[in-house]
Design an enzyme around this catalytic site. Structure first.
Site, PDB file in Angstrom:
ATOM      1  CD  GLU A   1      -3.104   0.792   0.266  1.00 49.62           C
ATOM      2  OE1 GLU A   1      -3.175  -0.301  -0.347  1.00 49.62           O
ATOM      3  OE2 GLU A   1      -3.885   1.731   0.075  1.00 49.62           O
TER       4      GLU A   1
ATOM      5  CG  ASP B   1      -2.320  10.199   6.241  1.00 53.21           C
ATOM      6  OD1 ASP B   1      -2.437   9.018   6.618  1.00 53.21           O
ATOM      7  OD2 ASP B   1      -2.434  10.560   5.060  1.00 53.21           O
TER       8      ASP B   1
ATOM      9  CE1 TYR C   1      -7.573   1.668   6.259  1.00 52.75           C
ATOM     10  CE2 TYR C   1      -6.164   1.501   4.330  1.00 52.75           C
ATOM     11  CZ  TYR C   1      -6.342   1.850   5.650  1.00 52.75           C
ATOM     12  OH  TYR C   1      -5.293   2.368   6.372  1.00 52.75           O
TER      13      TYR C   1
END
Lengths: 272, 404
Positions: free
Chosen positions: A50, A61, A176
């Site tokens: 990934e 993030d 995911y």
């Protein structure tokens, strides 16, 4: 087109384990070293890759990935470097599934369709755009379908049953699964298993479930095995290990050795 | 082909203005935004909510604000300039309108904590005001550079009980403060409302902020009719994220004869990299949850914006402005730092009103408009804030521009 993800998940099943998927940021700390790191990940038993594309404003993030992004951008990363990176990876290994994580503005700027076409050309298997949720999927899925690239969507623990059904229908290659709320790399302990979400996704025949967020040590992978997941994505812990080693002034070989060591400890935990 | 896909796709979608807008945020935040959308739709029809908001706007914030016809400013031109006096609102700017509304909405949703981003501190101060009044816990994210530059506003926020968190990530400016607030929200949305400061960001924020700012234009329209007997020829406002502009434009969008003019910060000039003119110089993109125009480099990385006024210093713009611009309904122009500084001084000298640097951009543009027109025009201008906050900054800028 060969479905590399399918093959990989089948192989893992045959070996009675779940998939280990490391995440790193392309170009961190620079393109050359980054390619070496990715090759090491493959050597250390990564079942899929990934790979994050550096973006100036990565809202999903946490500090560790942000810092990696900044290192990559400061070292001069350009989107035009991607071709070289993927060629290098594919030359080294033609079989490993490659997933890209790229923020929407970068994809739009490149040209959505051109980007998807180029992904197909570079033999990239899947694209995940973290700021395109299922309800905005129409932006990308007609294009990924057209050009035979898989598009991955995120199933968070707090999603409504309707969203989980949508994600199950949309996500290709793998699904995911978010291990918890929050952003990447900010909590130490993985919270309780996500049985309800997992059951719901299975009910709707979702693509294999990879857990991301909060996989930073072997125990977390053991937990993913117990929960009945198909694999785990480890990002911030790996990126942090690399950053600390490079910061400490380690030779690259030493950094790669540490990386291998850590990957082996995770890999062991993938067996059922 | 792609444009077509987008257009077909968006026509059936709520939260879009033409092809702009949408909800481009991590899936994790979708439930929080859906909850906000539901609550927002509910309270719009809710008598108790509206009664309480109206009471706060009238008896706490000071609505309605006056409409002042300039006596001297540009008196020797064809323009008659009417100022909508949001500078007289409690807090010193239009921000208070929608912050009070969102704080009430926070309580309605049963949440106890508010997070907000701020650039120079105006939205942070407004948020601190509303949270102090309504007993909410306030956390304000502010770029570390801005924390250092805007010490008085940091103190104001702290005085009213808000916690200010300096953001070091990225460039340490407004966009980074927004990034950080969104990251906070990703793990806190169960108890926390993200009180976004402008009519940008993911749906429902652009619609919601407009709904709570359009009172500016509604009042001004009635006041113009009362004072002049007709609609204005043009409505002029500065545009950063775009909340004061959409607030005064909203009630005039259907009146096609009324020109809507948005003034973007041209910084050091549109030919330089140092500006915040997102519509004039940006490209289609996605930032902070919205498809809009974005200042970006050749690679699609977001660029730093620049403006003498922190309130306009943002590399994206609300999606409804993107639509007004792309559709041609709105006209958007640029005014430089130096021109804005002159506008700041001109109004102070002519009318005894010290404007904020943000609406000083709109004021400065009127010189251009005056030169262009050969017939009398009634101009409605949103004086979105007062200039006390800018005095120190203007002194310093003056020294730079006119070193002695």
């Amino acid at each position: 087109m060969t479905n590399r993800y399918q093959k990989t998940f089948e192989q893992c099943k045959n070996e009675n384990r779940i998939a280990l998927v490391p995440f790193v940021v392309i170009g961190d700390p620079d393109i050359e070293i980054s390619i070496k790191i990715i090759k090491q990940l493959i050597d250390s038993g990564a079942d899929a890759l990934e790979l994050g594309i550096p973006f100036s404003d990565p809202i999903a993030d946490g500090p560790i990935i942000q810092a990696a992004t900044i290192r990559a951008l400061h070292s001069g990363f350009k989107i035009s470097n991607l071709e070289k990176v993927f060629n290098a990876i594919r030359e080294y290994n033609a079989e490993i599934p490659i997933g890209l994580l790229m923020y929407a503005n970068l994809v739009m700027h490149y040209g959505m369709e051109k980007f998807v076409q180029d992904c197909a050309k570079w033999q990239v298997d899947s694209i995940l755009i973290p700021d395109v949720p299922a309800q905005e999927a129409g932006l990308i899925t007609p294009l990924t379908k057209k050009h035979g690239v898989q598009s991955v969507f995120i199933a968070p623990p707090n999603a409504t049953p309707e969203t989980l059904e949508q994600v199950a229908a949309l996500s290709q290659g793998y699904t995911y699964l978010l291990g918890r709320v929050g952003i990447t790399g900010t909590h130490v302990d993985v919270e309780t298993p996500l049985t309800d979400v997992v059951n719901k996704l299975h009910e709707h025949n979702a693509a294999p479930l990879l857990q991301g967020f909060g996989i930073s040590k072997p125990e977390h992978i053991t937990q993913a095995v117990i929960t009945g997941l198909d694999g785990a994505i480890c990002g911030s812990a790996i990126v942090n290990l690399l950053a600390q080693s490079l910061d400490a002034g380690d030779e690259l070989t030493k950094t790669l050795f540490k990386l291998d060591d850590f990957m082996q400890s995770l890999k062991k935990a993938t067996y059922k | 082909m792609i444009q077509e896909t987008l257009q077909n796709y968006s026509e059936v979608r709520k939260g879009y203005f033409g092809k702009f807008g949408g909800r481009f945020i991590p899936e994790l935040l979708v439930p929080a935004l859906q909850q906000l959308e539901d609550a927002f739709e509910f309270v719009q029809q809710d008598l108790a909510f509206n009664t309480e908001l109206d009471d706060l706007l009238k008896n706490y914030a000071g609505r309605p604000t006056p409409l002042t016809k300039c006596k001297n400013f540009l008196a020797d031109t064809q323009l008659s300039v009417y100022l909508k006096r949001e500078d007289l609102l409690h807090g010193g700017a239009h921000k208070t309108n929608q912050v009070l509304a969102q704080a009430l909405l926070t309580k309605h949703m049963g949440k106890t904590r508010v997070i907000a981003e701020t650039g120079a501190g105006q939205h942070g101060v407004a948020t601190a005001i509303a949270c102090a009044l309504l007993g909410l816990d306030a956390t304000i994210y502010m770029g570390s550079k801005d924390v250092a530059r805007q010490a008085p506003n940091v103190y104001r926020m702290e005085l009213m009980g808000a916690k200010v968190i300096p953001v070091d990530n990225g460039s340490g400016s407004l966009k980074d403060a927004i990034n950080e607030a969104m990251r906070d929200w990703a793990s806190s949305f169960e108890t926390t409302h993200y009180l976004l400061g402008t009519a940008a960001g993911p749906h429902p924020f652009p619609t919601l902020v407009k709904a709570f700012q359009k009172v500016i234009g509604e009042e001004a329209k009635a006041q113009m009719l009362e004072q002049t007997g007709r609609l204005p020829d043009a409505v002029v406002a500065c545009v950063g994220g775009g909340s004061n502009a959409i607030g005064i434009f909203a009630d005039f969008i259907q009146d096609e004869k009324v020109r809507l003019i948005g003034v973007e910060p041209a910084g050091h000039g549109l030919h330089t990299q140092a500006h915040g003119a997102t519509l004039l110089k940006g490209e289609h993109g996605i930032l902070h949850g919205s498809m809009t125009y974005v200042l970006q480099d050749d690679d699609g990385q977001i660029q730093e914006s620049h403006s003498i006024s922190a309130g306009l210093d943002y590399p994206a713009v609300g999606p409804e402005h993107a639509w007004l611009y792309a559709s041609g309904r709105g006209e958007y122009v640029g005014v430089t730092d130096a021109e804005a500084l002159q506008g700041f001084k001109d109004l102070s000298r002519a009318e005894g009103i010290i404007p904020a640097l943000e609406p000083s951009h709109a004021l400065a543009y009127l010189h251009t408009l005056a030169k262009e027109t050969d017939k009398p025009m009634n101009i409605l201008l949103n004086l979105s804030g007062r200039g006390d906050k800018d005095l120190q900054h203007v002194l310093e800028e003056d020294k730079k521009l006119n070193p002695k």
